[in-house]
Design a protein around this motif. Sequence first.
Motif, short mmCIF file in Angstrom:
data_model
loop_
_atom_site.label_atom_id
_atom_site.label_comp_id
_atom_site.label_asym_id
_atom_site.label_seq_id
_atom_site.Cartn_x
_atom_site.Cartn_y
_atom_site.Cartn_z
N ALA A 37 0.83 -1.21 0.00
CA ALA A 37 0.00 0.00 0.00
C ALA A 37 0.86 1.26 0.00
N ILE A 93 -3.34 -0.47 -4.41
CA ILE A 93 -3.43 -1.17 -3.14
C ILE A 93 -3.77 -0.19 -2.02
N THR A 94 -3.24 1.03 -2.10
CA THR A 94 -3.55 2.05 -1.09
C THR A 94 -5.05 2.28 -1.00
N ARG A 144 -6.76 -0.80 0.60
CA ARG A 144 -6.08 -1.43 1.74
C ARG A 144 -7.06 -1.90 2.81
#
Length: 336
Positions: free
Chosen positions: A196, A202-203, A206
């Motif tokens: 992340a 991905i951040t 998350r």
Amino acid sequence: MDTVRRFVTRDDLEGVARAALGAEHRLLGISRLRGGSKKGVYRLTFDDESTAIVYIWDDAESYWPTMRADDADNHADPFSPASGIELFEAAHRHLDTLGIRTPRIRLTDRSKSHYPADVAVVQDVPGDNLEALLRQDPRSVGPTMARLAEALGAMQRHQGPRFGKVALIDKGGASEGSSCEQVVLDRALDDLTEAASRDTRITRSRDQLETVVRKQAAAVRPRSQYGLIHGELGPDHVLVDRRGQPVLIDIEGLMFFDVEWEHAFLRLRFGEHYRWLDHSDLDEQRLTFYTLAMRLSLVAGPLRLLDGDFPDREFMRGIVEHNIQEALAFLHMGER
């Protein structure tokens, strides 16, 4: 990259070659083999046309970012770096006892008298690896895949009451963590945090990914017996000799662990050819959880490797991209 990396020369390895094969074999040349990221792997060529392989465990040969010494030597963590002559020797002993082929050892040396690092010289198995053969003619490797399935079965039946690297278990040690699933959960959350911090996709997801990871881990039932697993058994880690026999390499990660961890990796790496290796007696909940954890590891790990001067950068970026997509797909599994 600005890093200039110096690999070893023929002169550097003359003493190692002489100790392993004797003075009657004159070393003509060496070549560094592609693929090794934690240790140096070199082919030695001699004046009688014979060859051998040398492994060198040295920070100068590793493409991974430098770690603290206590991290590198922490065998109590099942997922600490699987590199080192102690791990290699212990793994080789276990596989040899089970009759599972690995390249025959000609020399192991920790004395630093022949080379200023731990080294091993092993048999050079002629022929392609299994990955190349599956790509060229998958129909021709049926007997090899059947033998590999037999070897995996023998390993998984060879059980232990404690999980961890075989070098640690052999000495009566115990791994960190209360269970395999707890170790995998802790690692998955660390990998998620790292991924992340490096990729905005991905951040953004998350929190949802963490929820899925924790939910899958909670569904796994306790277990008290563990099979012997390779840990990274892709087709590139299986050589095939002239008789079609599989020969396992990169064995330092051998450990007692949940066999589902092995099969999660086998499914990822063998794809359609996994049917030869399928194991009917697997815990599907555990396998699903471990597959997601492995996807996150295959995002965070390659991104970390790319911080250094690893040469095959596009290949590694491809691994990252593929596994980001596969990890995010877990968010939609409940919608199907």
